[in-house]
Write a protein that holds these residues in place. Structure first.
Motif, PDB file in Angstrom:
ATOM      1  N   SER A 156       4.001 -31.718 -25.623  1.00 54.53           N
ATOM      2  CA  SER A 156       2.560 -31.616 -25.431  1.00 54.53           C
ATOM      3  C   SER A 156       1.903 -32.916 -25.850  1.00 54.53           C
ATOM      4  N   ASN A 157       1.008 -33.416 -24.987  1.00 51.79           N
ATOM      5  CA  ASN A 157       0.240 -34.622 -25.282  1.00 51.79           C
ATOM      6  C   ASN A 157      -1.221 -34.318 -24.963  1.00 51.79           C
ATOM      7  N   ASN A 158      -1.963 -33.870 -25.986  1.00 49.60           N
ATOM      8  CA  ASN A 158      -3.361 -33.481 -25.793  1.00 49.60           C
ATOM      9  C   ASN A 158      -3.475 -32.460 -24.664  1.00 49.60           C
ATOM     10  N   SER A 159      -2.592 -31.463 -24.684  1.00 49.82           N
ATOM     11  CA  SER A 159      -2.519 -30.517 -23.577  1.00 49.82           C
ATOM     12  C   SER A 159      -2.228 -29.116 -24.091  1.00 49.82           C
ATOM     13  N   TYR A 208      -0.401 -25.683 -32.129  1.00 51.38           N
ATOM     14  CA  TYR A 208       0.882 -25.332 -32.740  1.00 51.38           C
ATOM     15  C   TYR A 208       2.017 -26.070 -32.057  1.00 51.38           C
ATOM     16  N   VAL A 209       2.940 -26.556 -32.880  1.00 48.73           N
ATOM     17  CA  VAL A 209       4.103 -27.242 -32.311  1.00 48.73           C
ATOM     18  C   VAL A 209       4.990 -26.278 -31.543  1.00 48.73           C
ATOM     19  N   ALA A 210       4.936 -24.997 -31.906  1.00 51.37           N
ATOM     20  CA  ALA A 210       5.734 -23.997 -31.198  1.00 51.37           C
ATOM     21  C   ALA A 210       5.162 -22.617 -31.466  1.00 51.37           C
ATOM     22  N   ALA A 243       5.714 -14.957 -23.854  1.00 48.40           N
ATOM     23  CA  ALA A 243       5.255 -16.295 -23.478  1.00 48.40           C
ATOM     24  C   ALA A 243       5.662 -17.314 -24.530  1.00 48.40           C
ATOM     25  N   ILE A 244       5.784 -18.546 -24.077  1.00 47.01           N
ATOM     26  CA  ILE A 244       6.133 -19.690 -24.925  1.00 47.01           C
ATOM     27  C   ILE A 244       5.055 -20.742 -24.756  1.00 47.01           C
ATOM     28  N   MET A 245       4.623 -21.347 -25.858  1.00 48.00           N
ATOM     29  CA  MET A 245       3.652 -22.424 -25.705  1.00 48.00           C
ATOM     30  C   MET A 245       3.733 -23.419 -26.864  1.00 48.00           C
ATOM     31  N   THR A 246       3.698 -24.683 -26.510  1.00 48.99           N
ATOM     32  CA  THR A 246       3.505 -25.800 -27.438  1.00 48.99           C
ATOM     33  C   THR A 246       2.219 -26.493 -26.996  1.00 48.99           C
ATOM     34  N   ASP A 247       1.211 -26.574 -27.892  1.00 52.21           N
ATOM     35  CA  ASP A 247      -0.102 -27.050 -27.451  1.00 52.21           C
ATOM     36  C   ASP A 247      -0.767 -27.923 -28.504  1.00 52.21           C
ATOM     37  N   THR A 248      -1.485 -28.935 -28.013  1.00 48.90           N
ATOM     38  CA  THR A 248      -2.170 -29.888 -28.901  1.00 48.90           C
ATOM     39  C   THR A 248      -3.525 -30.301 -28.334  1.00 48.90           C
ATOM     40  N   ASP A 249      -4.141 -29.447 -27.529  1.00 49.36           N
ATOM     41  CA  ASP A 249      -5.370 -29.860 -26.834  1.00 49.36           C
ATOM     42  C   ASP A 249      -6.563 -29.986 -27.754  1.00 49.36           C
ATOM     43  N   ASN A 250      -6.631 -29.186 -28.801  1.00 48.15           N
ATOM     44  CA  ASN A 250      -7.782 -29.253 -29.694  1.00 48.15           C
ATOM     45  C   ASN A 250      -7.739 -30.478 -30.609  1.00 48.15           C
ATOM     46  N   SER A 251      -6.558 -30.836 -31.065  1.00 41.60           N
ATOM     47  CA  SER A 251      -6.419 -31.983 -31.971  1.00 41.60           C
ATOM     48  C   SER A 251      -6.216 -33.295 -31.234  1.00 41.60           C
ATOM     49  N   GLY A 252      -5.829 -33.230 -29.959  1.00 45.62           N
ATOM     50  CA  GLY A 252      -5.563 -34.441 -29.191  1.00 45.62           C
ATOM     51  C   GLY A 252      -4.292 -35.150 -29.599  1.00 45.62           C
ATOM     52  N   ARG A 253      -3.351 -34.444 -30.202  1.00 47.18           N
ATOM     53  CA  ARG A 253      -2.126 -35.062 -30.697  1.00 47.18           C
ATOM     54  C   ARG A 253      -0.946 -34.800 -29.767  1.00 47.18           C
ATOM     55  N   GLN A 254       0.242 -35.138 -30.281  1.00 46.08           N
ATOM     56  CA  GLN A 254       1.475 -34.946 -29.531  1.00 46.08           C
ATOM     57  C   GLN A 254       2.425 -34.048 -30.328  1.00 46.08           C
TER      58      GLN A 254
END
Length: 220
Positions: free
Chosen positions: A59-62, A103-105, A196-207
């Motif tokens: 995830s990259n800001n996504s 969350y990283v995972a 479902a599975i998700m790795t997400d960083t859209d709120n923090s803008g991180r990777q």
């Protein structure tokens, strides 16, 4: 996470059959998994990690995830099992507030209420970067219909595989309330409809980069 996360946990109509095998990445890849995107595009690929075939999530800001529509009978197979690894953490976030809901995972299990959205229920098993293992809270965007459970926490190591096992049926009772009898609990919590599975960083803008092993349900 944007309000479209509602779709991820609640607005899913489906026909499914009970099964214990949820993913076998080496044999089936991502067959039957559907991608849902909410903000940008996290990437999910089947890769080799050492001698294993696993799912790699980046995830990259996504914020996008993989959804599997499959009904599981929790009276027959109440235990979900999986393993996962992350290469970094999202330090400094308040995960109980909207700007820190990354969350990283994470693994979701969902009881789909269909058009009766208020009756949908979702457990989100997360790898928390900033809270202690075992911490439980309401989702920052959706509230108490999505319960966040820190299966892994700030004290856990990166670059290390962890094996997990949760009694989903009991977690649903614990998080959404005992209905007062076994018959009523079974009526409310017997089936889940979506994993479902998700790795997400859209709120923090991180990777973030994480890896998921096979997911299965078992009787014990």
């Amino acid at each position: 996470m944007r309000i479209t996360l509602l779709l991820f946990c609640f607005l899913i109509s489906l026909q499914a059959t009970a099964a214990t095998e949820i993913s076998a990445f080496a044999n089936n890849g991502l067959a039957n998994w559907e991608e849902e995107s909410f903000e940008g595009q996290s990437t999910y690929n089947i890769v080799k990690y050492g001698q294993r075939t696993v799912l790699k999530a980046e995830s990259n800001n996504s914020a996008s995830g993989l959804v599997l529509k499959k009904r599981v009978d929790l009276l027959k197979t109440p235990y979900i099992q999986w393993d996962w690894l992350t290469t970094s953490k999202l330090s400094g976030l308040n995960e109980q507030a909207k700007p820190g809901d990354d969350y990283v995972a994470r693994i979701y299990v969902v009881i789909d209420g269909g058009f009766a959205v208020w009756s949908s229920k979702c457990l989100s098993y997360v790898w928390s970067s900033n809270q202690a293992q075992g911490t439980v809270w309401n989702n920052a965007f959706i509230g108490d219909r999505v319960r966040m459970i820190a299966v892994r926490g700030e004290q856990d190591n990166i670059n290390q595989w962890y094996q997990e096992k949760r009694n989903v049926y009991q977690d649903l009772i614990d998080q959404f309330g005992d209905k007062g009898s076994e018959q009523k609990n079974q009526k409310a919590y017997r089936y889940i409809d979506v994993i479902a599975i998700m790795t997400d960083t859209d709120n923090s803008g991180r990777q973030a980069e994480s890896y998921y092993g096979d997911i299965s349900f078992s009787a014990q």
